[in-house]
Design a protein around this motif. Structure first.
Motif, PDB file in Angstrom:
ATOM      1  N   ASN A  38      13.670  17.108   9.827  1.00 22.82           N
ATOM      2  CA  ASN A  38      14.991  17.732   9.938  1.00 22.82           C
ATOM      3  C   ASN A  38      15.734  17.681   8.607  1.00 22.82           C
ATOM      4  O   ASN A  38      16.404  18.645   8.235  1.00 22.82           O
ATOM      5  CB  ASN A  38      15.798  17.104  11.075  1.00 22.82           C
ATOM      6  N   SER A  39      15.589  16.592   7.869  1.00 23.29           N
ATOM      7  CA  SER A  39      16.192  16.509   6.533  1.00 23.29           C
ATOM      8  C   SER A  39      15.575  17.543   5.603  1.00 23.29           C
ATOM      9  O   SER A  39      16.282  18.281   4.907  1.00 23.29           O
ATOM     10  CB  SER A  39      16.003  15.112   5.939  1.00 23.29           C
ATOM     11  N   CYS A  46      14.458  13.123   1.251  1.00 19.34           N
ATOM     12  CA  CYS A  46      14.120  12.141   2.277  1.00 19.34           C
ATOM     13  C   CYS A  46      13.263  11.050   1.637  1.00 19.34           C
ATOM     14  O   CYS A  46      12.271  11.357   0.977  1.00 19.34           O
ATOM     15  CB  CYS A  46      13.348  12.858   3.380  1.00 19.34           C
ATOM     16  N   VAL A  47      13.653   9.805   1.832  1.00 14.31           N
ATOM     17  CA  VAL A  47      12.895   8.674   1.306  1.00 14.31           C
ATOM     18  C   VAL A  47      12.614   7.712   2.459  1.00 14.31           C
ATOM     19  O   VAL A  47      13.530   7.323   3.185  1.00 14.31           O
ATOM     20  CB  VAL A  47      13.669   7.944   0.183  1.00 14.31           C
ATOM     21  N   ILE A  48      11.339   7.365   2.608  1.00 12.46           N
ATOM     22  CA  ILE A  48      10.918   6.411   3.642  1.00 12.46           C
ATOM     23  C   ILE A  48      10.088   5.348   2.939  1.00 12.46           C
ATOM     24  O   ILE A  48       8.963   5.612   2.525  1.00 12.46           O
ATOM     25  CB  ILE A  48      10.090   7.095   4.742  1.00 12.46           C
ATOM     26  N   ASN A  49      10.690   4.173   2.772  1.00 11.70           N
ATOM     27  CA  ASN A  49      10.060   3.094   2.018  1.00 11.70           C
ATOM     28  C   ASN A  49       9.689   3.607   0.628  1.00 11.70           C
ATOM     29  O   ASN A  49      10.563   3.979  -0.122  1.00 11.70           O
ATOM     30  CB  ASN A  49       8.895   2.491   2.798  1.00 11.70           C
ATOM     31  N   ALA A  93       3.001  20.618   9.806  1.00 12.04           N
ATOM     32  CA  ALA A  93       3.224  19.264  10.326  1.00 12.04           C
ATOM     33  C   ALA A  93       3.951  19.314  11.660  1.00 12.04           C
ATOM     34  O   ALA A  93       3.597  18.591  12.598  1.00 12.04           O
ATOM     35  CB  ALA A  93       4.015  18.437   9.315  1.00 12.04           C
ATOM     36  N   CYS A  94       4.955  20.172  11.754  1.00  7.24           N
ATOM     37  CA  CYS A  94       5.710  20.287  13.012  1.00  7.24           C
ATOM     38  C   CYS A  94       4.832  20.832  14.132  1.00  7.24           C
ATOM     39  O   CYS A  94       4.902  20.358  15.271  1.00  7.24           O
ATOM     40  CB  CYS A  94       6.946  21.156  12.818  1.00  7.24           C
ATOM     41  N   LEU A 108      12.861  19.165  16.813  1.00  7.37           N
ATOM     42  CA  LEU A 108      12.356  19.615  15.523  1.00  7.37           C
ATOM     43  C   LEU A 108      13.111  20.854  15.034  1.00  7.37           C
ATOM     44  O   LEU A 108      13.672  21.594  15.846  1.00  7.37           O
ATOM     45  CB  LEU A 108      10.864  19.918  15.617  1.00  7.37           C
ATOM     46  N   PRO A 109      13.089  21.098  13.731  1.00  3.37           N
ATOM     47  CA  PRO A 109      13.782  22.278  13.198  1.00  3.37           C
ATOM     48  C   PRO A 109      13.137  23.556  13.721  1.00  3.37           C
ATOM     49  O   PRO A 109      11.941  23.587  13.998  1.00  3.37           O
ATOM     50  CB  PRO A 109      13.622  22.151  11.687  1.00  3.37           C
TER      51      PRO A 109
END
Length: 110
Positions: A38-39, A46-49, A93-94, A108-109
């Motif tokens: 969504n970001s 978007c940052v994940i770890n 991916a979606c 989801l978008p």
């Protein structure tokens, strides 16, 4: 823990897009997939770890940090792709996520 990948990583050495695939797989395995996509769909970084998807800021304070496109990174590896390529991976991916989790389709978008 989810054991099914969204994208199969066949041959990392010969696949320049492995970083993008691994970003989405990592977001999925960490339970952050819905938030991440969504970001990204909204054009927000978007940052994940230690994994990231970054959108350049042409108005940013340091022009040397500007890049054209979307930057994906996994730890110390990164790749910059066009906005169109990013959108293609986002849609893929979606689609795969909805196959695995049809109950989340509305999250989801579009």
């Amino acid at each position: 823990m989810m054991s099914v990948e969204l994208f199969k990583l066949q041959n990392v050495e010969n696949d320049p897009e492995w970083i993008i695939k691994e970003f989405f797989n990592s977001a999925y395995f960490q339970g952050e997939f819905v938030s991440a996509v969504n970001s990204i769909a909204a054009g927000r970084s978007c940052v994940i770890n230690e994994d990231y998807c970054l959108f350049a800021d042409p108005e940013g304070p340091d022009p040397e940090l500007y890049f054209d496109g979307v930057k994906f990174g996994i730890m110390n590896d990164q790749v910059v792709v066009t906005n169109e390529k990013c959108k293609t991976f986002l849609q893929g991916a979606c689609s795969r996520y909805v196959e695995l989790h049809p109950e989340d389709r509305e999250k989801l978008p579009k």
